[in-house]
Design an enzyme around this catalytic site. Structure first.
Site, short mmCIF file in Angstrom:
data_model
loop_
_atom_site.label_atom_id
_atom_site.label_comp_id
_atom_site.label_asym_id
_atom_site.label_seq_id
_atom_site.Cartn_x
_atom_site.Cartn_y
_atom_site.Cartn_z
N ARG A 103 -2.93 -1.76 1.99
CA ARG A 103 -3.87 -0.65 1.77
C ARG A 103 -3.45 0.46 2.73
O ARG A 103 -3.46 0.26 3.95
CB ARG A 103 -5.31 -1.11 2.05
CG ARG A 103 -6.28 0.05 2.06
CD ARG A 103 -7.73 -0.38 2.00
NE ARG A 103 -8.10 -0.82 0.67
CZ ARG A 103 -9.35 -0.88 0.21
NH1 ARG A 103 -10.36 -0.54 0.99
NH2 ARG A 103 -9.59 -1.29 -1.01
N HIS A 130 -5.33 2.57 -7.50
CA HIS A 130 -5.98 1.32 -7.10
C HIS A 130 -5.85 0.34 -8.27
O HIS A 130 -6.84 0.00 -8.94
CB HIS A 130 -7.45 1.61 -6.76
CG HIS A 130 -8.12 0.54 -5.94
ND1 HIS A 130 -7.47 -0.61 -5.52
CD2 HIS A 130 -9.40 0.45 -5.47
CE1 HIS A 130 -8.33 -1.35 -4.82
NE2 HIS A 130 -9.49 -0.73 -4.77
N GLN A 133 -8.11 -2.82 -8.73
CA GLN A 133 -9.46 -2.49 -9.18
C GLN A 133 -9.49 -2.35 -10.70
O GLN A 133 -10.38 -2.88 -11.37
CB GLN A 133 -9.90 -1.17 -8.51
CG GLN A 133 -11.29 -0.73 -8.90
CD GLN A 133 -12.36 -1.64 -8.34
OE1 GLN A 133 -12.39 -1.92 -7.16
NE2 GLN A 133 -13.26 -2.12 -9.18
N ASP A 225 -17.54 6.85 -8.95
CA ASP A 225 -17.07 6.41 -7.63
C ASP A 225 -17.58 7.45 -6.63
O ASP A 225 -18.08 8.51 -7.04
CB ASP A 225 -15.52 6.34 -7.65
CG ASP A 225 -14.94 5.81 -6.34
OD1 ASP A 225 -15.70 5.26 -5.50
OD2 ASP A 225 -13.71 5.96 -6.13
N CYS A 265 -16.72 1.03 -8.62
CA CYS A 265 -15.80 0.12 -7.90
C CYS A 265 -16.42 -0.40 -6.61
O CYS A 265 -15.99 -1.42 -6.09
CB CYS A 265 -14.48 0.83 -7.62
SG CYS A 265 -14.71 2.35 -6.67
N ARG A 293 -12.67 -9.03 -9.17
CA ARG A 293 -11.50 -8.74 -8.33
C ARG A 293 -10.78 -10.04 -8.01
O ARG A 293 -9.56 -10.14 -8.06
CB ARG A 293 -11.94 -8.05 -7.02
CG ARG A 293 -12.60 -6.69 -7.19
CD ARG A 293 -11.63 -5.64 -7.67
NE ARG A 293 -10.48 -5.51 -6.80
CZ ARG A 293 -10.43 -4.74 -5.70
NH1 ARG A 293 -11.46 -4.00 -5.35
NH2 ARG A 293 -9.32 -4.68 -4.97
N1 CP Z 1 -13.53 -1.49 -4.48
C1 CP Z 1 -12.89 -1.73 -3.33
O1 CP Z 1 -11.64 -1.67 -3.27
O2 CP Z 1 -13.69 -2.06 -2.29
P1 CP Z 1 -13.26 -2.27 -0.77
O3 CP Z 1 -12.93 -0.91 -0.21
O4 CP Z 1 -14.46 -2.89 -0.13
O5 CP Z 1 -12.06 -3.17 -0.73
N1 NVA Z 2 -12.09 6.24 -4.04
C1 NVA Z 2 -12.53 5.33 -3.00
C2 NVA Z 2 -12.41 3.92 -3.45
C3 NVA Z 2 -12.84 2.90 -2.46
C4 NVA Z 2 -12.65 1.51 -2.97
C5 NVA Z 2 -11.70 5.57 -1.75
O1 NVA Z 2 -10.49 5.77 -1.86
O2 NVA Z 2 -12.28 5.59 -0.66
#
Ligand code: CP
Ligand code: NVA
Length: 306
Positions: A103, A130, A133, A225, A265, A293
């Site tokens: 990440r 992502h 997701q 989101d 998400c 997930r």
């Molecule tokens: N949806 C998602 O990726 O959540 P987290 O940021 O908690 O991993």
């Molecule tokens: N769009 C959000 C998704 C988190 C899972 C972010 O990037 O923070």
């Protein structure tokens, strides 16, 4: 040749469908208390530069349930934080582990990591995509709607990373995608271009609106989101003003199909992009999404490491 999952388009349409099918098998097995063992003897590194609840825990639990061993590495604790290069980190980790899940705050850094890693790299969220997701989202939609092709998914809000992956997948799978965002918050040009090309080839609809009511008309799924993604905190005030009118509430949902499902998400900023009433209401499937997930990512791991 090792395979990575950096963007959802790294998978072919039939591979996405196969992952969803496999994920259903893992879900059934887990409900019957049966575990698989495809990752026995395998170690997977999770390199995270940003906070996470779902991605981290679902991957760690999933790897464990498949007989493997996850190692969580906050980037702050790696020598990366003291200037070791991404390339050297990738080459080193590849000597110890069978897969790297990352990440990252910069998409090009993820591409660099994958370039120098000799083991598969999985995108656990970047500012651009992502994909994990999206796979869980498709699984959830398929469970509720019993099909994917021909459905209409409406995205309300920011044309962000989660939106990009979902939009590309919809284009690939024959799902109509309708997006409602304030002007200036459309998905990035190169992603939109790629989605349009894929949608044309498949005959999937792809519409961009600036009026959420128009966009949700006839939708089977309404998805939103956060308005302020991780790393964009400096733009918070501006964004909250710009996104006025883009909240998913009961009134907006009433313009969609009667059997619409609401998706997010997570994490949600209740009261901003969505009301409590919708989040906790009968149309909301957000915790099924979160659960999925686990199952979808097991299928990805099995495909890339199998
Ligand atoms: N949806 C998602 O990726 O959540 P987290 O940021 O908690 O991993
Ligand atoms: N769009 C959000 C998704 C988190 C899972 C972010 O990037 O923070």
């Amino acid at each position: 040749m090792k395979r990575d999952l950096i963007g959802i388009e790294d998978l072919r349409e039939e591979e996405i469908r196969a992952i969803l099918e496999r994920a259903m098998v893992y879900k059934r097995m887990r409900n019957e208390n049966r575990m698989s063992s495809e990752l026995r003897g395998k170690t997977v590194a999770l390199v995270f530069e940003k906070p996470s609840t779902r991605t981290r825990v679902s991957f760690e639990a999933g790897i464990h349930e498949m007989g493997g061993r996850p190692i969580f590495l906050s980037s702050q604790e790696l020598q990366l934080s003291r200037g070791e290069t991404i390339a050297d980190t990738a080459r080193t980790l590849s000597r110890y582990v069978h897969c790297i899940i990352a990440r990252v705050s910069s998409h090009p850094n993820l591409v660099e990591l994958a370039k120098y890693s000799s083991v598969p790299v999985i995108n656990a969220l970047s500012p651009l995509q992502h994909p994990c997701q999206t796979l869980a989202d498709l699984l959830t939609i398929q469970e509720y709607k019993r099909k994917l092709e021909g459905l209409k998914i409406c995205w309300v809000g920011d044309g962000n990373n989660v939106c990009n992956s979902l939009m590309l997948a919809c284009a690939m799978l024959g799902i109509h995608f309708s997006l409602a965002c304030p002007k200036g918050y459309e998905p990035r040009e190169e992603i939109l271009g790629e989605a349009k090309t894929k949608a044309e080839a498949k005959g999937s609809g792809l519409e961009i609106h600036h009026d959420p009511r128009l966009a949700v008309e006839g939708a089977d799924v309404v998805y939103t989101d956060v308005f302020v993604s991780m790393g964009m905190e400096g733009e918070r005030e501006r964004r909250l003003l710009d996104f006025k009118g883009f909240q998913v509430n009961s009134e907006l949902l009433s313009h969609a199909k009667g059997d619409v499902i609401f998706m997010h998400c997570l994490p949600a900023h209740r009261g901003e992009e969505v009301t409590d009433e919708v989040m906790d209401g009968p149309r909301s499937v957000v915790f099924d999404q979160a659960e999925n997930r686990l199952h979808a990512q097991k299928a990805v791991l099995a495909m890339l490491l199998g």
